[in-house]
Structure formats: structure tokens, C-alpha cells
Write an enzyme that holds these catalytic residues in place. Structure first.
Site, PDB file in Angstrom:
ATOM      1  N   HIS A  43       6.385   4.095   6.122  1.00 25.36           N
ATOM      2  CA  HIS A  43       7.632   3.393   5.809  1.00 25.36           C
ATOM      3  C   HIS A  43       7.247   2.324   4.787  1.00 25.36           C
ATOM      4  O   HIS A  43       6.430   1.450   5.092  1.00 25.36           O
ATOM      5  CB  HIS A  43       8.207   2.762   7.082  1.00 25.36           C
ATOM      6  CG  HIS A  43       9.575   2.182   6.928  1.00 25.36           C
ATOM      7  ND1 HIS A  43      10.334   1.816   8.018  1.00 25.36           N
ATOM      8  CD2 HIS A  43      10.327   1.883   5.850  1.00 25.36           C
ATOM      9  CE1 HIS A  43      11.496   1.332   7.610  1.00 25.36           C
ATOM     10  NE2 HIS A  43      11.500   1.349   6.293  1.00 25.36           N
ATOM     11  N   HIS A  82       6.618  -0.824   2.785  1.00 28.99           N
ATOM     12  CA  HIS A  82       6.685  -2.217   3.201  1.00 28.99           C
ATOM     13  C   HIS A  82       5.791  -3.079   2.322  1.00 28.99           C
ATOM     14  O   HIS A  82       4.785  -2.621   1.810  1.00 28.99           O
ATOM     15  CB  HIS A  82       6.316  -2.395   4.682  1.00 28.99           C
ATOM     16  CG  HIS A  82       4.956  -1.888   5.055  1.00 28.99           C
ATOM     17  ND1 HIS A  82       4.666  -0.550   5.207  1.00 28.99           N
ATOM     18  CD2 HIS A  82       3.806  -2.547   5.327  1.00 28.99           C
ATOM     19  CE1 HIS A  82       3.407  -0.404   5.552  1.00 28.99           C
ATOM     20  NE2 HIS A  82       2.847  -1.611   5.625  1.00 28.99           N
ATOM     21  N   GLN A  91      -1.985   2.917   3.302  1.00 29.07           N
ATOM     22  CA  GLN A  91      -0.769   2.820   4.119  1.00 29.07           C
ATOM     23  C   GLN A  91      -0.927   3.694   5.358  1.00 29.07           C
ATOM     24  O   GLN A  91      -1.227   4.876   5.250  1.00 29.07           O
ATOM     25  CB  GLN A  91       0.436   3.285   3.294  1.00 29.07           C
ATOM     26  CG  GLN A  91       1.753   3.235   4.037  1.00 29.07           C
ATOM     27  CD  GLN A  91       2.872   3.925   3.260  1.00 29.07           C
ATOM     28  OE1 GLN A  91       2.650   4.942   2.622  1.00 29.07           O
ATOM     29  NE2 GLN A  91       4.060   3.366   3.327  1.00 29.07           N
ATOM     30  N   HIS A 109       3.672  -6.673   2.233  1.00 29.48           N
ATOM     31  CA  HIS A 109       3.069  -7.766   2.986  1.00 29.48           C
ATOM     32  C   HIS A 109       3.261  -9.041   2.171  1.00 29.48           C
ATOM     33  O   HIS A 109       3.009  -9.046   0.971  1.00 29.48           O
ATOM     34  CB  HIS A 109       1.558  -7.546   3.152  1.00 29.48           C
ATOM     35  CG  HIS A 109       1.201  -6.365   3.980  1.00 29.48           C
ATOM     36  ND1 HIS A 109       0.845  -6.465   5.305  1.00 29.48           N
ATOM     37  CD2 HIS A 109       1.130  -5.045   3.666  1.00 29.48           C
ATOM     38  CE1 HIS A 109       0.553  -5.268   5.768  1.00 29.48           C
ATOM     39  NE2 HIS A 109       0.734  -4.382   4.798  1.00 29.48           N
ATOM     40  N   GLN A 119       0.870  -1.160   0.000  1.00 31.98           N
ATOM     41  CA  GLN A 119       0.000   0.000   0.000  1.00 31.98           C
ATOM     42  C   GLN A 119       0.914   1.218   0.000  1.00 31.98           C
ATOM     43  O   GLN A 119       1.472   1.569   1.026  1.00 31.98           O
ATOM     44  CB  GLN A 119      -0.941  -0.052   1.194  1.00 31.98           C
ATOM     45  CG  GLN A 119      -1.941  -1.199   1.041  1.00 31.98           C
ATOM     46  CD  GLN A 119      -2.236  -1.896   2.343  1.00 31.98           C
ATOM     47  OE1 GLN A 119      -1.329  -2.237   3.083  1.00 31.98           O
ATOM     48  NE2 GLN A 119      -3.507  -2.118   2.624  1.00 31.98           N
TER      49      GLN A 119
END
Length: 170
Positions: free
Chosen positions: A94, A96, A90, A98, A83
Site C-alpha cells: 500500500h 505510503h 516496501q 514516511h 519505498q
């Protein structure tokens, strides 16, 4: 020993894989068993903020961690999601990814796409004492209708230790 941060949250004990520019950690509130995150070491909010080297390291880590998680959790496939920005869901500023192991039979979601609303809800699921998102992000809140309880640091540490063994084999 290096310390690792997901935004401003120290996650050192949850980390099970690391390179010079990225790392992977177990999830506080996994949607399915084996739900992990892969994160660049440098804290940046958006994918476009990464330089070419960081982006390459991050994607190689997503690939390598995905292979291990799929094998470790006996999965048939993976859902990999990012996201990228507040409007995309999000809540932690930061970047990321999943990684969620998926199964053809016995998966938590009868309709595979039902995982996406669950992912969006999970982004806002950190306990109040871990809420440290940047000002431009709304305060994080626990999902009232979410039956997934946050795991203890000991539970996450135990899973991280177990996952580390898969990388030691290679």
C-alpha cells in the site's frame, strides 16, 4: 465513523488527519519521535497506480502533515521517504510516505543518512498478528536486532488524539 485500512490492517484509531483521498497515521514502531505515515485511502501497491487526483491529494497531505509534525515535535527539518515497490524495500503493498522529524542537534542519528538503512529495516517490522501483505510480498518479520518495540494501540491512540489537535487549530 469511517474505518481506515493500511493494506488490510485496520488503523482507524491511529489516524490523526484525513481527506477524501488520503490520511495520516502514527507509526507502530517509530524510528524517531513523530515518525508518521501518509497513505492514500484507496489501497494500491505502487505510486504509479494512483490517478492524478489521488496523487495530488497524497502530496498535499504529505506537505500539510509534514508542517504540523515538524512544529509539534520541534524539528528543524523532515526526512520524507517512499519505498515504492518490493525491490525498494516496501513490505506493505500500500503506497505510503514516511515523515520523520529531524533535528540539527540531538537527533537520534549523528550521520543524517544513517536513517535510510533504519527505514528499510522498519518496513519489515510488524508483529506476526498484523502480517497481512499480499502474496507477492515476502512474509513480514520482526527485526531480531531491532530494539524498537511495537507500541500499544492505546499509546498510538493517545498520540493520534494529540496530533489531531494541531489540525483543529488551523
Amino acid at each position: 465513523m469511517s474505518r481506515f485500512f493500511f493494506s488490510s490492517i485496520e488503523v482507524t484509531r491511529q489516524v490523526f488527519y484525513k481527506t477524501a483521498q488520503s490520511f495520516a497515521l502514527v507509526n507502530l514502531k517509530p524510528i524517531v519521535p513523530g515518525h508518521v505515515l501518509v497513505v492514500p485511502t484507496r489501497v494500491v501497491p505502487r505510486l504509479t497506480d494512483l490517478d492524478d487526483s489521488e496523487l495530488s491529494s497524497l502530496m498535499k497531505s504529505v506537505q500539510r502533515v509534514g508542517r504540523v509534525v515538524e512544529r509539534a515535535f520541534g524539528a528543524d527539518a523532515l526526512t520524507i521517504a517512499c519505498q515504492d515497490g518490493k525491490a525498494a524495500g516496501q513490505s506493505i503493498p500500500h503506497v505510503h510516505f514516511h515523515i520523520l522529524p529531524r533535528k540539527l542537534t540531538g537527533d537520534r542519528f549523528a550521520n543524517n543518512d544513517d536513517i535510510y538503512p533504519e527505514l528499510e529495516k522498519s518496513e519489515g517490522g510488524l508483529p506476526k498478528d498484523l502480517q497481512t501483505a499480499a502474496d507477492r510480498y515476502e512474509p513480514l518479520k520482526m527485526d531480531a536486532d531491532d530494539d524498537r518495540k511495537p507500541r500499544t494501540i492505546e499509546e498510538m491512540d493517545k498520540e493520534a488524539q494529540w496530533l489531531r489537535t494541531f489540525f483543529e487549530e488551523q
